[in-house]
Scaffold this motif. Structure first.
Motif, PDB file in Angstrom:
ATOM      1  N   LEU A 267       0.803  -1.221   0.000  1.00  0.00           N
ATOM      2  CA  LEU A 267       0.000   0.000   0.000  1.00  0.00           C
ATOM      3  C   LEU A 267       0.834   1.269   0.000  1.00  0.00           C
ATOM      4  N   ALA A 268       2.170   1.155   0.031  1.00  0.00           N
ATOM      5  CA  ALA A 268       3.016   2.340   0.131  1.00  0.00           C
ATOM      6  C   ALA A 268       4.263   2.146  -0.722  1.00  0.00           C
ATOM      7  N   PRO A 269       4.835   3.251  -1.236  1.00  0.00           N
ATOM      8  CA  PRO A 269       6.068   3.143  -2.024  1.00  0.00           C
ATOM      9  C   PRO A 269       7.282   2.916  -1.133  1.00  0.00           C
ATOM     10  N   ALA A 270       8.345   2.415  -1.736  1.00  0.00           N
ATOM     11  CA  ALA A 270       9.592   2.173  -1.015  1.00  0.00           C
ATOM     12  C   ALA A 270      10.347   3.483  -0.808  1.00  0.00           C
ATOM     13  N   ARG A 271      11.404   3.452  -0.007  1.00  0.00           N
ATOM     14  CA  ARG A 271      12.205   4.641   0.322  1.00  0.00           C
ATOM     15  C   ARG A 271      13.645   4.437  -0.151  1.00  0.00           C
ATOM     16  N   VAL A 344       2.258   8.428   2.091  1.00  0.00           N
ATOM     17  CA  VAL A 344       1.531   7.169   2.246  1.00  0.00           C
ATOM     18  C   VAL A 344       0.090   7.472   2.643  1.00  0.00           C
ATOM     19  N   PRO A 345      -0.827   6.531   2.436  1.00  0.00           N
ATOM     20  CA  PRO A 345      -2.218   6.749   2.872  1.00  0.00           C
ATOM     21  C   PRO A 345      -2.276   7.078   4.356  1.00  0.00           C
ATOM     22  N   GLU A 346      -3.268   7.862   4.713  1.00  0.00           N
ATOM     23  CA  GLU A 346      -3.351   8.368   6.084  1.00  0.00           C
ATOM     24  C   GLU A 346      -3.404   7.248   7.115  1.00  0.00           C
ATOM     25  N   LEU A 351       2.692   4.146  10.962  1.00  0.00           N
ATOM     26  CA  LEU A 351       3.822   3.250  10.721  1.00  0.00           C
ATOM     27  C   LEU A 351       5.091   4.023  10.393  1.00  0.00           C
ATOM     28  N   TYR A 352       4.953   5.180   9.758  1.00  0.00           N
ATOM     29  CA  TYR A 352       6.088   5.998   9.347  1.00  0.00           C
ATOM     30  C   TYR A 352       6.379   7.125  10.343  1.00  0.00           C
ATOM     31  N   GLU A 353       5.542   7.235  11.363  1.00  0.00           N
ATOM     32  CA  GLU A 353       5.741   8.272  12.372  1.00  0.00           C
ATOM     33  C   GLU A 353       6.023   7.694  13.742  1.00  0.00           C
ATOM     34  N   SER A 354       6.332   6.404  13.789  1.00  0.00           N
ATOM     35  CA  SER A 354       6.542   5.719  15.059  1.00  0.00           C
ATOM     36  C   SER A 354       8.024   5.467  15.304  1.00  0.00           C
ATOM     37  N   SER A 355       8.539   6.022  16.379  1.00  0.00           N
ATOM     38  CA  SER A 355       9.917   5.742  16.772  1.00  0.00           C
ATOM     39  C   SER A 355      10.071   4.304  17.247  1.00  0.00           C
ATOM     40  N   ILE A 590       2.527  -8.937   9.467  1.00  0.00           N
ATOM     41  CA  ILE A 590       1.538  -8.164  10.210  1.00  0.00           C
ATOM     42  C   ILE A 590       2.271  -7.093  11.000  1.00  0.00           C
ATOM     43  N   ILE A 591       1.927  -5.838  10.737  1.00  0.00           N
ATOM     44  CA  ILE A 591       2.615  -4.712  11.370  1.00  0.00           C
ATOM     45  C   ILE A 591       1.603  -3.912  12.182  1.00  0.00           C
ATOM     46  N   PRO A 592       1.843  -3.721  13.473  1.00  0.00           N
ATOM     47  CA  PRO A 592       0.929  -2.899  14.271  1.00  0.00           C
ATOM     48  C   PRO A 592       1.032  -1.437  13.865  1.00  0.00           C
ATOM     49  N   LEU A 593      -0.121  -0.798  13.749  1.00  0.00           N
ATOM     50  CA  LEU A 593      -0.151   0.614  13.378  1.00  0.00           C
ATOM     51  C   LEU A 593      -0.248   1.516  14.591  1.00  0.00           C
ATOM     52  N   ASP A 594      -0.713   0.985  15.695  1.00  0.00           N
ATOM     53  CA  ASP A 594      -0.877   1.774  16.902  1.00  0.00           C
ATOM     54  C   ASP A 594      -0.111   1.106  18.029  1.00  0.00           C
TER      55      ASP A 594
END
Length: 842
Positions: A267-271, A344-346, A351-355, A590-594
């Motif tokens: 669902l998201a592009p690579a970096r 990335v989608p909201e 996932l991209y703002e989590s330390s 499976i990646i936790p979002l929260d």
């Protein structure tokens, strides 16, 4: 006379000494005797009585020593050896504790400085509030944790690069050992004697940051070499290429590095990253490797391929490695990134703002990998099946990399998407150029294949613990997998006459055997071989085993690991798979979002059973509505990717099969997720049997109440008929208790633990079993004979007989009781219940 007395005393004294020597209290061994005894000790530290007597006979120099004295010598020798080993161990532990104490004292000093700084800031802000109006904004009150923006110099100018490198070094050291970032302890990672290290994440700064420090028994240069080879330990690193390298002062080097990383989902592009990496030594002997992003358009060797990536930013990060007295090193790791979450989608932005995610994927992973290498080097780790640690690590990396390649499907790897208009839930991609052999051995090449087809999809999960779901998928493969599809993939990788297994139908027995190969030091990742047992249905080779073997990695099964990604990735292999065996990985991520709430432990116990029967476990009665509400807010993203080798003439057929199979797997995973979701076991949320059915506690009450009404006795003890304890006691009842619906074709809707064991099934699969399938011919006749009586008087006793489990095994029982289950409100018949007494497998 005096002389005679003296001679008598001397004689008495000599006799006393001889007596002591004979008693075995005083023996002095010559050097030759000790040498002879040491030779025997090296061969056998604990010789038997016969061996000691033989020793005395074979060694003339020991002939004057009693066997008892020989025994005492060996006892003392073993004791000295034990003391020596213990002293050596204590010295090693003391060195480690001394180094760890030094590390903790430095960490304490840093925290004290941070506290002092915050106190000063607090006092300054209080003073400003008294002297200025509320509407006035003082720029000097900005938090010091905000990373200042630096003007990037020309990357083609060596002098400019050296200036950037020195600034990067200063900023990195201020984060690693100073107070430039407001670090807080990583949740669930308390430092201690058994901890890998000390971990922290940023609380309030630009981007996401994580920090780790720990003690490693490797030299600094070796650690730096390992960490700079990022693809070897960072599973999300696709490639790292050094474009320019030139020397700097103090024996250091400056490198311009282009790095590509995989996207974790479809669902998201690579970096990708364009960075300057500076390696240098400090005056105190420490080794530093620091890195930061450069401005400019450096895009690596293929600008067209780089168009598939979003350029992310590395803020000053790196590794500080300090040598310890007596060997080993203390290492500080800082990862500070800006992953451009806007792209990335909201729903995926957490996932991209989590330390925490950065800490688990990069910082903690780096320190664990170094510790793993250190233990393997010292010989502390022993792996099975005779495989070398480096070979097993390569297998794990190849599985992970192959799965990431399938999820991302980069064009420069040869992937092409088929007929995707954006409306399809399952994406089909084809790679006709992929090299499956992964080896230089021509005999193992798979030239007849048309390529690889990948079916992949991503979906959101609500309130499903990733670790629990992956553990279930690992241990209960028959709940979601199709053996025939596994057989197809396995046979497709074998060049030969029977390349495609449709010619030889196979029956899967339902059994899987997990054979461990190796694991990381904290068991956060396991490498194993799975054997799926199958037998041919063809008469001519009915006794030929058609077992399938899978190489599999499973990671992230610790429910307390905050921010950890859970994966199950597998690939078919030959039974005697060589080190360069071709791998076509498929699997789940499976990646936790929260972040997980702290009270979640009250709802999902860490030691819960992984069977679907756990959907009926009774949760704590003290769970509040707020707790249940918080558990409902956890989300995760599930990514599924399955790869299938295919012949060019069968591409369309394989594409249809792959799409249908992945949809079937998604459906099965959704059913499993519903069953193991905490909302299915928490009384505050309401434990459901299946959609439209009553709560588990309610049904248990109806079963017991109806039993007492019709049969005049209690199914459970009277003291058990209170609230949630009734469900618990019914669940663990020794007799197999099952409930079936009142339909034209009755199906089972509930079974206790004994019932599931008897049928050899799970709660999800239970709903596909009809009543007539479990009885043999005589049992069905007895049931039909007594069915009218059952419906008329409400219960019936069935004679002893035989029934069948779902695995085809015969089950005997002494007696069966059937009764109608009435609802509590209007006494209408809800279902039929059966109790099989004293059942056992024949």
């Amino acid at each position: 006379m005096a002389m005679a007395v003296a001679q008598h005393r001397e004689s008495s004294s000599s006799g006393s000494i001889d007596k002591h020597l004979d008693a075995g209290k005083y023996v002095r061994y010559t050097a030759e005797q000790v040498e002879a005894l040491e030779r025997v000790y090296a061969e056998c530290p604990k010789p038997s009585s016969l061996r000691r007597q033989q020793l005395i006979r074979e060694c003339p120099i020991l002939s004057n020593i009693e066997p008892k004295q020989i025994k005492v010598w060996f006892q003392n020798r073993r004791c000295r050896e034990k003391q020596r080993k213990e002293a050596s161990r204590l010295q090693t532990v003391n060195r480690k504790l001394t180094a760890m104490n030094k590390l903790l004292m430095e960490e304490n000093d840093r925290l004290q400085k941070q506290v002092s700084q915050l106190v000063c800031e607090n006092g300054y802000m209080r003073q400003q509030l008294h002297t200025t109006s509320a509407a006035t904004t003082d720029a000097s009150c900005d938090s010091v944790v905000t990373t200042p923006q630096h003007t990037m110099r020309d990357a083609n100018n060596p002098a400019g690069l050296l200036s950037i490198a020195e600034e990067t070094l200063t900023e990195f050291l201020s984060k690693a050992t100073g107070t430039a970032v407001d670090w807080v302890q990583m949740p669930g990672m308390k430092p201690g004697p058994d901890s890998v290290g000390i971990f922290a994440i940023s609380q309030s700064c630009s981007g996401v940051a994580a920090r780790a420090c720990g003690l490693v028994s490797l030299e600094p240069t070796k650690i730096a070499e390992i960490l700079k080879d990022r693809p070897s330990w960072f599973r999300d690193c696709r490639s790292l290429e050094v474009f320019t390298m030139f020397p700097a002062g103090s024996g250091g080097t400056i490198e311009l590095v282009y790095t590509q990383t995989y996207a974790p989902t479809t669902l998201a592009p690579a970096r990708d990253f364009w960075t300057l990496r500076y390696t240098t030594s400090l005056e105190n002997g420490s080794l530093v490797v620091c890195e930061r992003s450069l401005s400019g358009s450096g895009s690596g060797p293929n600008p067209a391929a780089a168009a598939q990536f979003v350029r992310a930013e590395t803020l000053p990060s790196g590794y500080l490695i300090r040598p310890c007295e007596g060997g080993g090193s203390i290492i500080h790791i800082v990862d500070h990134l800006n992953l451009e979450a806007w792209s990335v989608p909201e729903v995926l932005r957490p996932l991209y703002e989590s330390s925490k995610v950065v800490a688990q994927k990069m910082t903690i992973a780096a320190l664990r990998y170094i510790r793993q290498i250190a233990q393997e080097t010292s010989g502390e780790v022993v792996y099975g099946l005779g495989r070398q640690p480096a070979v097993l690590r390569t297998f794990s990396q190849r599985l992970s990399r192959g799965f990431n390649d399938a999820v991302n499907g980069f064009n420069d790897d040869g992937w092409t998407v088929l007929n995707c208009d954006g409306a399809e839930d399952v994406i089909i991609a084809v790679n006709s150029t992929k090299n499956l052999s992964g080896t230089s051995n021509p005999a193992s090449s798979l030239t007849f294949l048309g390529g690889i087809l990948c079916a992949k999809a991503s979906m959101l999960l609500q309130n499903v613990p990733p670790a629990l779901l992956v553990r279930f998928l690992r241990e209960h493969r028959s709940e979601w997998a199709d053996f025939n599809v596994d057989a197809y993939s396995a046979a497709s990788l074998k060049a030969g006459t029977y390349a495609y297994p449709g010619m030889r139908p196979t029956r899967f027995t339902g059994s899987q055997i997990i054979m461990p190969l190796g694991h990381t030091i904290e068991h956060e990742e396991m490498l194993e071989v799975i054997r799926l047992e199958g037998h041919s249905l063809a008469q001519e080779d009915a006794f030929v085993s058609r077992d399938i073997h899978l190489l599999q990695i499973c990671s992230g099964i610790d429910e307390n690991a905050v921010g950890a990604c859970s994966e199950l990735v597998f690939a078919p292999i030959d039974e005697m798979f060589p080190d360069d065996a071709p791998l076509v990985p498929s699997g789940f991520r499976i990646i936790p979002l929260d972040s997980k709430p702290g009270d979640k432990k009250d709802i999902v116990a860490s030691n819960r059973t992984l069977d679907l029967t756990s959907g009926f476990e009774v949760g704590p009665a003290t769970t509040t509505g707020a707790d249940a509400s918080s558990s409902q807010n956890t989300r995760s993203v599930l990514t599924i990717a399955f790869q299938f080798p295919f012949d060019s003439s069968l591409q369309d057929n394989v594409a249809v099969m792959a799409r249908q199979y992945v949809r079937s797997v998604i459906s099965s995973v959704q059913r499993v997720a519903m069953a193991i979701s905490p909302s299915g076991i928490s009384p505050a949320v309401g434990a459901k049997l299946s959609p439209g059915s009553p709560e588990a506690v309610t049904l248990a009450h109806w079963i017991c109440q109806s039993y007492s009404f019709y049969l005049g006795s209690d199914l459970l003890r009277s003291d058990s008929l209170v609230g949630d304890t009734m469900l618990k006691h019914l669940w663990h009842h020794q007799d197999a208790i099952l409930c079936c619906s009142l339909k034209t074709l009755p199906v089972f809707i509930f079974a206790n633990q004994a019932g599931l064991d008897m049928l050899e099934t799970t709660l999800v699969a239970l709903q596909d079993i009809t009543l007539d399938k479990i009885f043999d011919e005589s049992g069905r006749k007895a049931l039909c004979t007594d069915f009218a009586k059952l419906m008329e008087q409400g219960f019936a006793y069935l004679p002893a007989g035989i029934c069948m489990s779902t695995m085809g095994r015969h089950v005997s029982y002494d007696q069966a009781i059937a009764w109608k289950v009435l609802t509590g409100e209007d006494n209408t018949v809800h279902c039929l219940a059966f109790s099989f007494i004293n059942w056992s497998f024949v």
